[in-house]
Design a protein around this motif. Structure first.
Motif, PDB file in Angstrom:
ATOM      1  N   PRO A 117       0.814  -1.229   0.000  1.00 13.06           N
ATOM      2  CA  PRO A 117       0.000   0.000   0.000  1.00 13.06           C
ATOM      3  C   PRO A 117       0.843   1.273   0.000  1.00 13.06           C
ATOM      4  O   PRO A 117       0.564   2.207  -0.771  1.00 13.06           O
ATOM      5  N   ALA A 118       1.872   1.314   0.806  1.00  9.32           N
ATOM      6  CA  ALA A 118       2.680   2.534   0.893  1.00  9.32           C
ATOM      7  C   ALA A 118       3.362   2.853  -0.437  1.00  9.32           C
ATOM      8  O   ALA A 118       3.637   4.015  -0.749  1.00  9.32           O
ATOM      9  N   ASP A 119       3.654   1.813  -1.237  1.00  7.91           N
ATOM     10  CA  ASP A 119       4.341   2.023  -2.520  1.00  7.91           C
ATOM     11  C   ASP A 119       3.402   2.449  -3.639  1.00  7.91           C
ATOM     12  O   ASP A 119       3.855   3.040  -4.630  1.00  7.91           O
ATOM     13  N   GLN A 120       2.124   2.124  -3.505  1.00  8.88           N
ATOM     14  CA  GLN A 120       1.234   2.305  -4.652  1.00  8.88           C
ATOM     15  C   GLN A 120       1.133   3.765  -5.095  1.00  8.88           C
ATOM     16  O   GLN A 120       1.215   4.067  -6.294  1.00  8.88           O
ATOM     17  N   ALA A 121       0.970   4.661  -4.142  1.00 12.00           N
ATOM     18  CA  ALA A 121       0.830   6.077  -4.494  1.00 12.00           C
ATOM     19  C   ALA A 121       2.122   6.592  -5.130  1.00 12.00           C
ATOM     20  O   ALA A 121       2.110   7.279  -6.151  1.00 12.00           O
ATOM     21  N   TYR A 122       3.255   6.217  -4.529  1.00 15.34           N
ATOM     22  CA  TYR A 122       4.558   6.622  -5.079  1.00 15.34           C
ATOM     23  C   TYR A 122       4.709   6.158  -6.514  1.00 15.34           C
ATOM     24  O   TYR A 122       5.097   6.908  -7.412  1.00 15.34           O
ATOM     25  N   PHE A 123       4.389   4.891  -6.743  1.00 14.82           N
ATOM     26  CA  PHE A 123       4.592   4.297  -8.068  1.00 14.82           C
ATOM     27  C   PHE A 123       3.687   4.959  -9.104  1.00 14.82           C
ATOM     28  O   PHE A 123       4.134   5.380 -10.171  1.00 14.82           O
ATOM     29  N   ARG A 124       2.405   5.047  -8.754  1.00 11.36           N
ATOM     30  CA  ARG A 124       1.456   5.610  -9.715  1.00 11.36           C
ATOM     31  C   ARG A 124       1.820   7.061 -10.055  1.00 11.36           C
ATOM     32  O   ARG A 124       1.858   7.451 -11.220  1.00 11.36           O
ATOM     33  N   GLU A 125       2.135   7.814  -9.023  1.00 11.40           N
ATOM     34  CA  GLU A 125       2.401   9.237  -9.251  1.00 11.40           C
ATOM     35  C   GLU A 125       3.668   9.431 -10.099  1.00 11.40           C
ATOM     36  O   GLU A 125       3.669  10.168 -11.080  1.00 11.40           O
ATOM     37  N   SER A 126       4.737   8.700  -9.753  1.00 15.51           N
ATOM     38  CA  SER A 126       6.003   8.900 -10.476  1.00 15.51           C
ATOM     39  C   SER A 126       5.900   8.378 -11.911  1.00 15.51           C
ATOM     40  O   SER A 126       6.400   9.001 -12.850  1.00 15.51           O
ATOM     41  N   ARG A 127       5.233   7.250 -12.117  1.00 16.21           N
ATOM     42  CA  ARG A 127       5.143   6.680 -13.475  1.00 16.21           C
ATOM     43  C   ARG A 127       4.161   7.448 -14.352  1.00 16.21           C
ATOM     44  O   ARG A 127       4.373   7.587 -15.561  1.00 16.21           O
ATOM     45  N   GLU A 128       3.067   7.918 -13.760  1.00 20.34           N
ATOM     46  CA  GLU A 128       2.110   8.675 -14.572  1.00 20.34           C
ATOM     47  C   GLU A 128       2.728  10.004 -15.001  1.00 20.34           C
ATOM     48  O   GLU A 128       2.465  10.492 -16.098  1.00 20.34           O
ATOM     49  N   ARG A 129       3.589  10.569 -14.147  1.00 19.83           N
ATOM     50  CA  ARG A 129       4.288  11.791 -14.546  1.00 19.83           C
ATOM     51  C   ARG A 129       5.235  11.476 -15.707  1.00 19.83           C
ATOM     52  O   ARG A 129       5.326  12.226 -16.689  1.00 19.83           O
ATOM     53  N   ARG A 130       5.930  10.342 -15.624  1.00 19.24           N
ATOM     54  CA  ARG A 130       6.888   9.972 -16.666  1.00 19.24           C
ATOM     55  C   ARG A 130       6.192   9.757 -18.012  1.00 19.24           C
ATOM     56  O   ARG A 130       6.668  10.190 -19.050  1.00 19.24           O
ATOM     57  N   PHE A 131       5.044   9.061 -17.982  1.00 15.24           N
ATOM     58  CA  PHE A 131       4.338   8.758 -19.232  1.00 15.24           C
ATOM     59  C   PHE A 131       3.427   9.902 -19.689  1.00 15.24           C
ATOM     60  O   PHE A 131       2.984   9.922 -20.837  1.00 15.24           O
ATOM     61  N   GLY A 132       3.081  10.793 -18.765  1.00 12.08           N
ATOM     62  CA  GLY A 132       2.170  11.873 -19.126  1.00 12.08           C
ATOM     63  C   GLY A 132       0.732  11.416 -19.324  1.00 12.08           C
ATOM     64  O   GLY A 132      -0.041  12.072 -20.036  1.00 12.08           O
ATOM     65  N   MET A 133       0.361  10.287 -18.697  1.00 20.77           N
ATOM     66  CA  MET A 133      -1.021   9.772 -18.782  1.00 20.77           C
ATOM     67  C   MET A 133      -1.210   8.757 -17.660  1.00 20.77           C
ATOM     68  O   MET A 133      -0.241   8.405 -16.968  1.00 20.77           O
ATOM     69  N   THR A 134      -2.453   8.300 -17.463  1.00 19.73           N
ATOM     70  CA  THR A 134      -2.670   7.296 -16.419  1.00 19.73           C
ATOM     71  C   THR A 134      -2.056   5.958 -16.845  1.00 19.73           C
ATOM     72  O   THR A 134      -1.878   5.689 -18.043  1.00 19.73           O
ATOM     73  N   LEU A 135      -1.780   5.120 -15.855  1.00 22.83           N
ATOM     74  CA  LEU A 135      -1.198   3.808 -16.171  1.00 22.83           C
ATOM     75  C   LEU A 135      -2.149   2.996 -17.041  1.00 22.83           C
ATOM     76  O   LEU A 135      -1.716   2.251 -17.919  1.00 22.83           O
ATOM     77  N   GLU A 136      -3.426   3.152 -16.794  1.00 24.25           N
ATOM     78  CA  GLU A 136      -4.418   2.413 -17.584  1.00 24.25           C
ATOM     79  C   GLU A 136      -4.410   2.876 -19.040  1.00 24.25           C
ATOM     80  O   GLU A 136      -4.574   2.073 -19.965  1.00 24.25           O
ATOM     81  N   GLN A 137      -4.195   4.176 -19.239  1.00 20.88           N
ATOM     82  CA  GLN A 137      -4.101   4.682 -20.615  1.00 20.88           C
ATOM     83  C   GLN A 137      -2.842   4.157 -21.317  1.00 20.88           C
ATOM     84  O   GLN A 137      -2.865   3.867 -22.511  1.00 20.88           O
ATOM     85  N   VAL A 138      -1.744   4.019 -20.551  1.00 21.28           N
ATOM     86  CA  VAL A 138      -0.495   3.529 -21.160  1.00 21.28           C
ATOM     87  C   VAL A 138      -0.718   2.158 -21.798  1.00 21.28           C
ATOM     88  O   VAL A 138      -0.267   1.901 -22.924  1.00 21.28           O
ATOM     89  N   VAL A 139      -1.418   1.283 -21.087  1.00 24.75           N
ATOM     90  CA  VAL A 139      -1.533  -0.109 -21.563  1.00 24.75           C
ATOM     91  C   VAL A 139      -2.813  -0.356 -22.374  1.00 24.75           C
ATOM     92  O   VAL A 139      -3.032  -1.482 -22.844  1.00 24.75           O
ATOM     93  N   ALA A 140      -3.629   0.671 -22.564  1.00 26.23           N
ATOM     94  CA  ALA A 140      -4.954   0.449 -23.161  1.00 26.23           C
ATOM     95  C   ALA A 140      -4.886  -0.216 -24.537  1.00 26.23           C
ATOM     96  O   ALA A 140      -5.741  -1.025 -24.886  1.00 26.23           O
ATOM     97  N   GLU A 141      -3.856   0.111 -25.301  1.00 29.75           N
ATOM     98  CA  GLU A 141      -3.762  -0.394 -26.683  1.00 29.75           C
ATOM     99  C   GLU A 141      -2.817  -1.584 -26.784  1.00 29.75           C
ATOM    100  O   GLU A 141      -2.296  -1.872 -27.868  1.00 29.75           O
ATOM    101  N   ARG A 142      -2.569  -2.291 -25.668  1.00 28.41           N
ATOM    102  CA  ARG A 142      -1.453  -3.231 -25.710  1.00 28.41           C
ATOM    103  C   ARG A 142      -1.667  -4.427 -26.627  1.00 28.41           C
ATOM    104  O   ARG A 142      -0.688  -5.000 -27.110  1.00 28.41           O
TER     105      ARG A 142
END
Lengths: 231, 231
Positions: free
Chosen positions: B125-150
């Motif tokens: 749980p403590a990692d989830q917010a960190y991970f989502r926030e840092s990765r969504e900033r890197r990709f410039g979109m939500t994690l779900e949007q990143v993989v939507a077209e996989r």
């Protein structure tokens, strides 16, 4: 003792442009082995029939015939083990296969899409029809259409060089502290482009361009002395 | 004499998913060196403060602290030169840098775009917010949007594996006749995906899949024994 390399040439026999032949020429220079290079044209299949196939480079080393740039590098390493090593050991030989595969599968197609139309005009008349017909069939369009968007498509090519750029940030040569066959594999593609085309593959501030310049200077400027476009 | 590796884990401490930590774990196994792996979470920076930075893997080898997977491999090769070689000589060590750069610059971004949304749900749980926030900033979109077209974008990922596929057609391992650090560098990315995601990265008939299967079996099935998705 004679040593001959059949080396792809344009209408001007001094214009040597095959990336695969450049791998072999630099490998021979690395080993300090003198070689007579014989200019060869795509359609002169009979001239290299002694190799049992129709592509260069073909090395004839004191009567022994070796074809294919990878086989030539392995032959030189095994036949001249006391001269400077091309691979730097068994691990290097195995991993050079990956660099070879990256060059063949990513780098060469990328260069071809940028310069292929410039190649045709350099060729001997008998080669021109062969080249245009075989390459246009491969691309499924005219050579002029392949390169039409190159001012824009070069951006994708430059992005594909990222593994090369990252490596050259960490060490001066792909071979580490000194160049080895890893460098010759990759440089062959840049020399191919330089000999054939005025189109600028690299941005001036790209670390890859700085490495390319050092590669051109190796062995007394062997690659730079070949007719081509200034870099 | 103790040997400890801080190893990235999910909410389930047995779910070890860092591609960089897998490079080090397989390098240690290659050297035949026992190691205690300590599950570590993204937000436990104080636990590895002894390394002077905040990322794993961190190796503590009889009191000596080494961080960064490349530095760990070099440390192991220099400290244990009489055990099986990771690089197979100086040439292999230099060329492994290119494989490392290809993995970091091409393979990892490609895997991330296919599985990153699956990673978030595995985390403590403590990692989830960190991970989502840092990765969504890197990709410039939500994690779900990143993989939507996989389902579609995986085709491009598979094409990018061409250098790997060509190499594995020529030899059984990236290291040649036996696996070495070149294999561990590249396999780390596949193990990362396997531990995190059910999404099929590879077509069943891809030679890369056959190599991955042999990698999972190495060292008594070390990688296969880790909780993840069946392959």
């Amino acid at each position: 003792m004679s040593r001959i390399l059949y080396d792809l040439a344009g209408a001007d026999p001094e214009r040597r442009f095959s990336p695969f032949c450049w791998r072999s020429r630099l490998a021979l220079a690395h080993k300090g082995l003198a070689v007579e290079t014989i200019p060869w044209h795509f359609t002169e299949k009979e001239k290299i029939a002694l190799s049992g196939q129709g592509l260069v480079p073909v090395l004839v080393d004191d009567g022994r015939v070796v074809h294919d740039s990878w086989a030539i590098a392995c032959w030189l390493e095994e036949e001249y083990p006391n001269r400077p090593l091309l691979f730097g050991g068994a691990g290097g030989r195995a991993m050079a296969r990956f660099l070879n595969s990256w060059a063949d599968g990513v780098l060469h197609p990328g260069v071809a899409r940028l310069v292929v139309a410039d190649i045709a005009s350099l060729l001997a008349p008998a080669d021109q029809a062969y080249f245009r017909e075989s390459r246009e069939r491969r691309f499924g369009m005219t050579l002029e259409q392949v390169v039409a968007e190159r001012e824009r498509s070069v951006e994708g090519f430059r992005r594909d060089l990222l593994p090369l750029r990252l490596t050259l940030r960490a060490q001066p040569w792909l071979g580490g502290e000194a160049p080895n066959y890893a460098d010759y594999i990759v440089f062959g593609a840049f020399q191919w482009a330089r000999v054939c085309s005025p189109f600028p593959l690299l941005a001036a501030d790209d670390p890859v361009a700085e490495w390319r310049s050092r590669m051109l200077d190796l062995f007394g400027g062997l690659a730079r002395a070949t007719p081509g476009h200034d870099l």
